[in-house]
Scaffold this motif. Structure first.
Motif, PDB file in Angstrom:
ATOM      1  N   GLU A 106      10.112  10.708  17.276  1.00 48.48           N
ATOM      2  CA  GLU A 106       8.776  10.463  17.816  1.00 48.48           C
ATOM      3  C   GLU A 106       7.739  10.444  16.695  1.00 48.48           C
ATOM      4  O   GLU A 106       6.827   9.596  16.695  1.00 48.48           O
ATOM      5  N   VAL A 107       7.880  11.348  15.740  1.00 51.47           N
ATOM      6  CA  VAL A 107       6.956  11.374  14.597  1.00 51.47           C
ATOM      7  C   VAL A 107       7.074  10.079  13.801  1.00 51.47           C
ATOM      8  O   VAL A 107       6.057   9.467  13.424  1.00 51.47           O
ATOM      9  N   LEU A 108       8.293   9.635  13.525  1.00 52.67           N
ATOM     10  CA  LEU A 108       8.498   8.390  12.778  1.00 52.67           C
ATOM     11  C   LEU A 108       7.911   7.195  13.540  1.00 52.67           C
ATOM     12  O   LEU A 108       7.284   6.306  12.940  1.00 52.67           O
ATOM     13  N   LYS A 109       8.080   7.186  14.833  1.00 52.15           N
ATOM     14  CA  LYS A 109       7.559   6.090  15.660  1.00 52.15           C
ATOM     15  C   LYS A 109       6.035   6.015  15.581  1.00 52.15           C
ATOM     16  O   LYS A 109       5.452   4.931  15.412  1.00 52.15           O
ATOM     17  N   VAL A 110       5.381   7.164  15.705  1.00 49.69           N
ATOM     18  CA  VAL A 110       3.915   7.193  15.659  1.00 49.69           C
ATOM     19  C   VAL A 110       3.417   6.761  14.281  1.00 49.69           C
ATOM     20  O   VAL A 110       2.479   5.964  14.159  1.00 49.69           O
ATOM     21  N   LEU A 111       4.038   7.265  13.231  1.00 47.63           N
ATOM     22  CA  LEU A 111       3.616   6.893  11.881  1.00 47.63           C
ATOM     23  C   LEU A 111       3.764   5.398  11.634  1.00 47.63           C
ATOM     24  O   LEU A 111       2.883   4.756  11.049  1.00 47.63           O
ATOM     25  N   ARG A 112       4.873   4.825  12.078  1.00 48.71           N
ATOM     26  CA  ARG A 112       5.108   3.399  11.845  1.00 48.71           C
ATOM     27  C   ARG A 112       4.139   2.516  12.620  1.00 48.71           C
ATOM     28  O   ARG A 112       3.928   1.362  12.257  1.00 48.71           O
ATOM     29  N   GLY A 113       3.553   3.060  13.681  1.00 47.77           N
ATOM     30  CA  GLY A 113       2.611   2.271  14.471  1.00 47.77           C
ATOM     31  C   GLY A 113       1.172   2.374  14.004  1.00 47.77           C
ATOM     32  O   GLY A 113       0.285   1.695  14.539  1.00 47.77           O
ATOM     33  N   ILE A 114       0.913   3.191  12.989  1.00 46.95           N
ATOM     34  CA  ILE A 114      -0.461   3.435  12.547  1.00 46.95           C
ATOM     35  C   ILE A 114      -1.113   2.187  11.965  1.00 46.95           C
ATOM     36  O   ILE A 114      -2.301   1.940  12.163  1.00 46.95           O
ATOM     37  N   LYS A 115      -0.344   1.379  11.243  1.00 45.57           N
ATOM     38  CA  LYS A 115      -0.922   0.207  10.576  1.00 45.57           C
ATOM     39  C   LYS A 115      -1.570  -0.745  11.582  1.00 45.57           C
ATOM     40  O   LYS A 115      -2.605  -1.352  11.309  1.00 45.57           O
ATOM     41  N   GLU A 116      -0.970  -0.888  12.751  1.00 46.16           N
ATOM     42  CA  GLU A 116      -1.534  -1.770  13.778  1.00 46.16           C
ATOM     43  C   GLU A 116      -2.848  -1.231  14.323  1.00 46.16           C
ATOM     44  O   GLU A 116      -3.709  -2.004  14.741  1.00 46.16           O
ATOM     45  N   LYS A 117      -3.023   0.067  14.293  1.00 44.47           N
ATOM     46  CA  LYS A 117      -4.224   0.675  14.859  1.00 44.47           C
ATOM     47  C   LYS A 117      -5.358   0.780  13.848  1.00 44.47           C
ATOM     48  O   LYS A 117      -6.522   0.933  14.227  1.00 44.47           O
ATOM     49  N   PHE A 118      -5.015   0.723  12.556  1.00 46.86           N
ATOM     50  CA  PHE A 118      -6.022   0.849  11.504  1.00 46.86           C
ATOM     51  C   PHE A 118      -5.877  -0.329  10.545  1.00 46.86           C
ATOM     52  O   PHE A 118      -5.116  -0.261   9.575  1.00 46.86           O
ATOM     53  N   PRO A 119      -6.575  -1.426  10.806  1.00 46.16           N
ATOM     54  CA  PRO A 119      -6.405  -2.657  10.026  1.00 46.16           C
ATOM     55  C   PRO A 119      -6.793  -2.540   8.560  1.00 46.16           C
ATOM     56  O   PRO A 119      -6.452  -3.408   7.760  1.00 46.16           O
ATOM     57  N   SER A 120      -7.509  -1.477   8.173  1.00 46.16           N
ATOM     58  CA  SER A 120      -7.859  -1.314   6.765  1.00 46.16           C
ATOM     59  C   SER A 120      -6.646  -0.960   5.902  1.00 46.16           C
ATOM     60  O   SER A 120      -6.710  -1.041   4.675  1.00 46.16           O
ATOM     61  N   ILE A 121      -5.528  -0.589   6.543  1.00 46.66           N
ATOM     62  CA  ILE A 121      -4.292  -0.308   5.810  1.00 46.66           C
ATOM     63  C   ILE A 121      -3.620  -1.631   5.474  1.00 46.66           C
ATOM     64  O   ILE A 121      -3.169  -2.353   6.353  1.00 46.66           O
ATOM     65  N   GLU A 122      -3.558  -1.954   4.185  1.00 38.86           N
ATOM     66  CA  GLU A 122      -2.970  -3.222   3.743  1.00 38.86           C
ATOM     67  C   GLU A 122      -1.447  -3.179   3.785  1.00 38.86           C
ATOM     68  O   GLU A 122      -0.802  -4.189   4.067  1.00 38.86           O
ATOM     69  N   GLN A 123      -0.871  -2.036   3.481  1.00 36.03           N
ATOM     70  CA  GLN A 123       0.584  -1.883   3.429  1.00 36.03           C
ATOM     71  C   GLN A 123       0.925  -0.457   3.806  1.00 36.03           C
ATOM     72  O   GLN A 123       0.221   0.473   3.425  1.00 36.03           O
ATOM     73  N   LEU A 124       2.011  -0.289   4.565  1.00 33.54           N
ATOM     74  CA  LEU A 124       2.421   1.053   4.981  1.00 33.54           C
ATOM     75  C   LEU A 124       3.937   1.148   4.934  1.00 33.54           C
ATOM     76  O   LEU A 124       4.636   0.282   5.453  1.00 33.54           O
ATOM     77  N   THR A 125       4.435   2.181   4.272  1.00 32.49           N
ATOM     78  CA  THR A 125       5.863   2.468   4.334  1.00 32.49           C
ATOM     79  C   THR A 125       6.048   3.870   4.895  1.00 32.49           C
ATOM     80  O   THR A 125       5.255   4.773   4.619  1.00 32.49           O
ATOM     81  N   VAL A 126       7.104   4.028   5.689  1.00 31.38           N
ATOM     82  CA  VAL A 126       7.395   5.297   6.357  1.00 31.38           C
ATOM     83  C   VAL A 126       8.897   5.543   6.279  1.00 31.38           C
ATOM     84  O   VAL A 126       9.697   4.603   6.394  1.00 31.38           O
ATOM     85  N   GLY A 127       9.290   6.781   6.064  1.00 30.60           N
ATOM     86  CA  GLY A 127      10.712   7.080   6.041  1.00 30.60           C
ATOM     87  C   GLY A 127      11.000   8.561   6.003  1.00 30.60           C
ATOM     88  O   GLY A 127      10.092   9.398   5.973  1.00 30.60           O
ATOM     89  N   GLU A 128      12.293   8.868   5.992  1.00 26.68           N
ATOM     90  CA  GLU A 128      12.760  10.255   5.972  1.00 26.68           C
ATOM     91  C   GLU A 128      13.288  10.582   4.577  1.00 26.68           C
ATOM     92  O   GLU A 128      14.081   9.827   4.010  1.00 26.68           O
ATOM     93  N   ASN A 129      12.847  11.690   4.018  1.00 24.60           N
ATOM     94  CA  ASN A 129      13.282  12.098   2.681  1.00 24.60           C
ATOM     95  C   ASN A 129      14.795  12.233   2.618  1.00 24.60           C
ATOM     96  O   ASN A 129      15.413  12.827   3.500  1.00 24.60           O
TER      97      ASN A 129
END
Length: 272
Positions: free
Chosen positions: A186-209
């Motif tokens: 659920e945390v990964l899902k929310v993080l990956r969806g942030i770029k669509e909600k905040f258009p000022s983010i030009e690029q976003l990468t998300v992952g598990e260490n």
């Protein structure tokens, strides 16, 4: 026969297509391009080197510099870390001071961000004698504490190197022990969806260490790239929407670390 294509900012001569994109043609073409359009050569290499990629390995190291460290020694550390860009496995590397830090228990002063094609390339970089020399001679003498995280950025798109003058925000999360697989997802899902909600983010990468040795228990990581400091600061005006996203996963989180830092001052051609 070489087919002529429509021109673009990355291929301004319009003379290259997939039928002739082999190593020798790309090198010859880049030489011509560098003579005619010297200001665009970096964009061309970043575009072409990224076009066939579906994932990138993100590598972050956080440093806490000793309070009594000689400023010249700290600058030498940063200069030598950035000099590691010449190593073959490195697609991008940038190190410098943290501009803003938010954490309840950790305090880091400097940050290294680098990118690789594969875990094997990251391992080659880590074991490289030049890298080990920089760590031993320039990093360890001035650093009190270190934290590192690595993750696979799936479906990577955009420039491998953040553009010169950009600003970046690193977010690393420590999950509660009882969060479970469902909470993590659920945390990964929310993080990956942030770029669509905040258009000022030009690029976003998300992952598990995937490197638990120096992560201090933090396991979920993301980097957001912004056009500049102004765009990053404007994100603060959207705190209400940001808090709504945080509320979706707050029950799964034990600790959050957020660091802002400047992107590279200049962009070097990609290593082939």
């Amino acid at each position: 026969m070489v087919k002529r294509l429509a021109t673009s900012s990355h291929d301004p001569l319009g003379i290259i297509d997939s039928a002739c994109k082999n190593q020798s043609v790309m090198i010859a073409y880049s030489m011509v391009l560098s003579l005619i359009y010297p200001d665009r050569i970096n964009d061309y290499w970043m575009s072409s080197s990224n076009s066939d990629s579906t994932q990138i390995i993100e590598h972050i190291v956080l440093f806490k510099v000793k309070p009594a460290a000689d400023p010249d020694a700290v600058n030498a550390m940063i200069t030598n870390i950035n000099g590691l860009a010449s190593l073959d496995p490195v697609l991008h590397i940038s190190a410098g001071p943290v501009s803003r830090s938010r954490s309840s228990s950790l305090s880091f002063t400097h940050l290294l961000h680098s990118r690789y094609r594969s875990k094997a390339d990251l391992s080659s970089y880590s074991d490289h004698p030049t890298h080990l020399s920089v760590v031993g001679n320039y990093v360890k003498p001035v650093v009190d504490d270190v934290m590192a995280v690595d993750w696979v950025a799936e479906d990577f798109s955009g420039p491998i190197r953040p553009p010169a003058g950009s600003a970046l925000r690193l977010t690393v999360l420590k999950l509660k022990e009882d969060a479970g697989e469902g909470g993590k997802n659920e945390v990964l899902k929310v993080l990956r969806g942030i770029k669509e909600k905040f258009p000022s983010i030009e690029q976003l990468t998300v992952g598990e260490n995937f490197s638990p040795g120096r992560n201090k228990g933090f396991s979920i990581c993301s980097i957001g790239v912004f056009k500049g400091i102004k765009e990053l600061e404007e994100l603060e005006s959207e705190s209400e929407r940001a808090n709504e996203e945080k509320d979706k996963v707050r029950e799964f989180l034990d600790e959050v670390l957020v660091l802002d830092f400047a992107g590279p001052a200049s962009v070097q051609p990609a290593n082939l």
